[in-house]
Enzyme design. Structure first.
Site, PDB file in Angstrom:
ATOM      1  N   ASP A  31     -53.112  35.578  41.150  1.00 46.05           N
ATOM      2  CA  ASP A  31     -52.242  35.347  39.999  1.00 46.05           C
ATOM      3  C   ASP A  31     -52.805  34.203  39.168  1.00 46.05           C
ATOM      4  O   ASP A  31     -53.227  33.180  39.723  1.00 46.05           O
ATOM      5  CB  ASP A  31     -50.820  35.019  40.474  1.00 46.05           C
ATOM      6  CG  ASP A  31     -49.803  35.103  39.360  1.00 46.05           C
ATOM      7  OD1 ASP A  31     -49.916  34.322  38.387  1.00 46.05           O
ATOM      8  OD2 ASP A  31     -48.899  35.943  39.442  1.00 46.05           O
ATOM      9  N   ASN A  85     -40.170  42.162  41.530  1.00 49.54           N
ATOM     10  CA  ASN A  85     -39.151  41.948  40.509  1.00 49.54           C
ATOM     11  C   ASN A  85     -38.996  43.253  39.728  1.00 49.54           C
ATOM     12  O   ASN A  85     -39.985  43.879  39.365  1.00 49.54           O
ATOM     13  CB  ASN A  85     -39.561  40.820  39.558  1.00 49.54           C
ATOM     14  CG  ASN A  85     -39.771  39.513  40.290  1.00 49.54           C
ATOM     15  OD1 ASN A  85     -39.017  39.173  41.188  1.00 49.54           O
ATOM     16  ND2 ASN A  85     -40.797  38.789  39.922  1.00 49.54           N
ATOM     17  N   GLN A  92     -38.887  40.570  36.081  1.00 47.03           N
ATOM     18  CA  GLN A  92     -40.130  41.293  35.821  1.00 47.03           C
ATOM     19  C   GLN A  92     -40.581  41.036  34.391  1.00 47.03           C
ATOM     20  O   GLN A  92     -39.852  41.288  33.440  1.00 47.03           O
ATOM     21  CB  GLN A  92     -39.933  42.797  36.047  1.00 47.03           C
ATOM     22  CG  GLN A  92     -41.213  43.582  35.912  1.00 47.03           C
ATOM     23  CD  GLN A  92     -41.046  45.071  36.205  1.00 47.03           C
ATOM     24  OE1 GLN A  92     -39.935  45.573  36.330  1.00 47.03           O
ATOM     25  NE2 GLN A  92     -42.157  45.772  36.295  1.00 47.03           N
ATOM     26  N   HIS A  98     -45.760  45.691  40.505  1.00 44.78           N
ATOM     27  CA  HIS A  98     -46.622  44.739  41.216  1.00 44.78           C
ATOM     28  C   HIS A  98     -45.786  43.961  42.214  1.00 44.78           C
ATOM     29  O   HIS A  98     -44.598  43.727  42.005  1.00 44.78           O
ATOM     30  CB  HIS A  98     -47.344  43.797  40.252  1.00 44.78           C
ATOM     31  CG  HIS A  98     -46.451  42.985  39.370  1.00 44.78           C
ATOM     32  ND1 HIS A  98     -45.791  43.516  38.273  1.00 44.78           N
ATOM     33  CD2 HIS A  98     -46.117  41.682  39.407  1.00 44.78           C
ATOM     34  CE1 HIS A  98     -45.089  42.563  37.677  1.00 44.78           C
ATOM     35  NE2 HIS A  98     -45.257  41.437  38.358  1.00 44.78           N
ATOM     36  N   LEU A  99     -46.415  43.626  43.324  1.00 38.42           N
ATOM     37  CA  LEU A  99     -45.778  42.799  44.343  1.00 38.42           C
ATOM     38  C   LEU A  99     -46.463  41.447  44.354  1.00 38.42           C
ATOM     39  O   LEU A  99     -47.679  41.359  44.185  1.00 38.42           O
ATOM     40  CB  LEU A  99     -45.916  43.449  45.731  1.00 38.42           C
ATOM     41  CG  LEU A  99     -45.377  44.859  45.911  1.00 38.42           C
ATOM     42  CD1 LEU A  99     -45.575  45.309  47.362  1.00 38.42           C
ATOM     43  CD2 LEU A  99     -43.921  44.953  45.530  1.00 38.42           C
ATOM     44  N   HIS A 100     -45.678  40.407  44.566  1.00 45.27           N
ATOM     45  CA  HIS A 100     -46.201  39.054  44.691  1.00 45.27           C
ATOM     46  C   HIS A 100     -46.303  38.728  46.177  1.00 45.27           C
ATOM     47  O   HIS A 100     -45.289  38.760  46.887  1.00 45.27           O
ATOM     48  CB  HIS A 100     -45.256  38.032  44.037  1.00 45.27           C
ATOM     49  CG  HIS A 100     -45.069  38.238  42.569  1.00 45.27           C
ATOM     50  ND1 HIS A 100     -45.735  37.482  41.643  1.00 45.27           N
ATOM     51  CD2 HIS A 100     -44.294  39.113  41.878  1.00 45.27           C
ATOM     52  CE1 HIS A 100     -45.367  37.872  40.435  1.00 45.27           C
ATOM     53  NE2 HIS A 100     -44.492  38.857  40.551  1.00 45.27           N
TER      54      HIS A 100
END
Length: 112
Positions: A31, A85, A92, A98-100
């Protein structure tokens, strides 16, 4: 693919990113604005707006599997968090699933 989606452009190599993992249908990138010492984004290579729009749930398994592989190192030793999110009220900001993957520090509950 959506020509105006930053994650689609990253997935096709049109925009550079710090790729830390990749499988056939998913990839992981660092990120640019991390909120933890380890902050990795896991994205499907094909466009889907969010978990709410996902028809093929095996994509989630692919994302989770890659997250688990990446979270085996010492930077994730004390534990980690995997977050998705959905929608503006859910936080979001990019309309591509997407996953964090967060690690490297203690997290509180409930989140923000």
């Amino acid at each position: 693919m959506h020509d105006d989606c930053i994650f689609c452009l990253i997935a096709t190599g049109q925009i550079p990113a710090d790729v830390v993992g990749e499988e056939e249908r998913v990839m992981a990138i660092r990120d640019l604005n991390p909120v933890a010492p380890q902050h990795i984004l896991l994205i499907p290579k094909s466009h889907v707006a969010s978990l709410a729009d996902l028809d093929d749930l095996t994509v989630v398994a692919d994302l989770a599997s890659l997250a688990r592989q990446l979270a085996t190192g010492p930077d994730f030793e004390g534990g980690w968090r995997l977050v998705s999110n959905v929608g503006p009220d859910g936080g979001q900001t990019v309309p591509h699933l997407h996953l964090h993957l967060l690690g490297g520090r203690r997290f509180s509950w409930p989140p923000g």
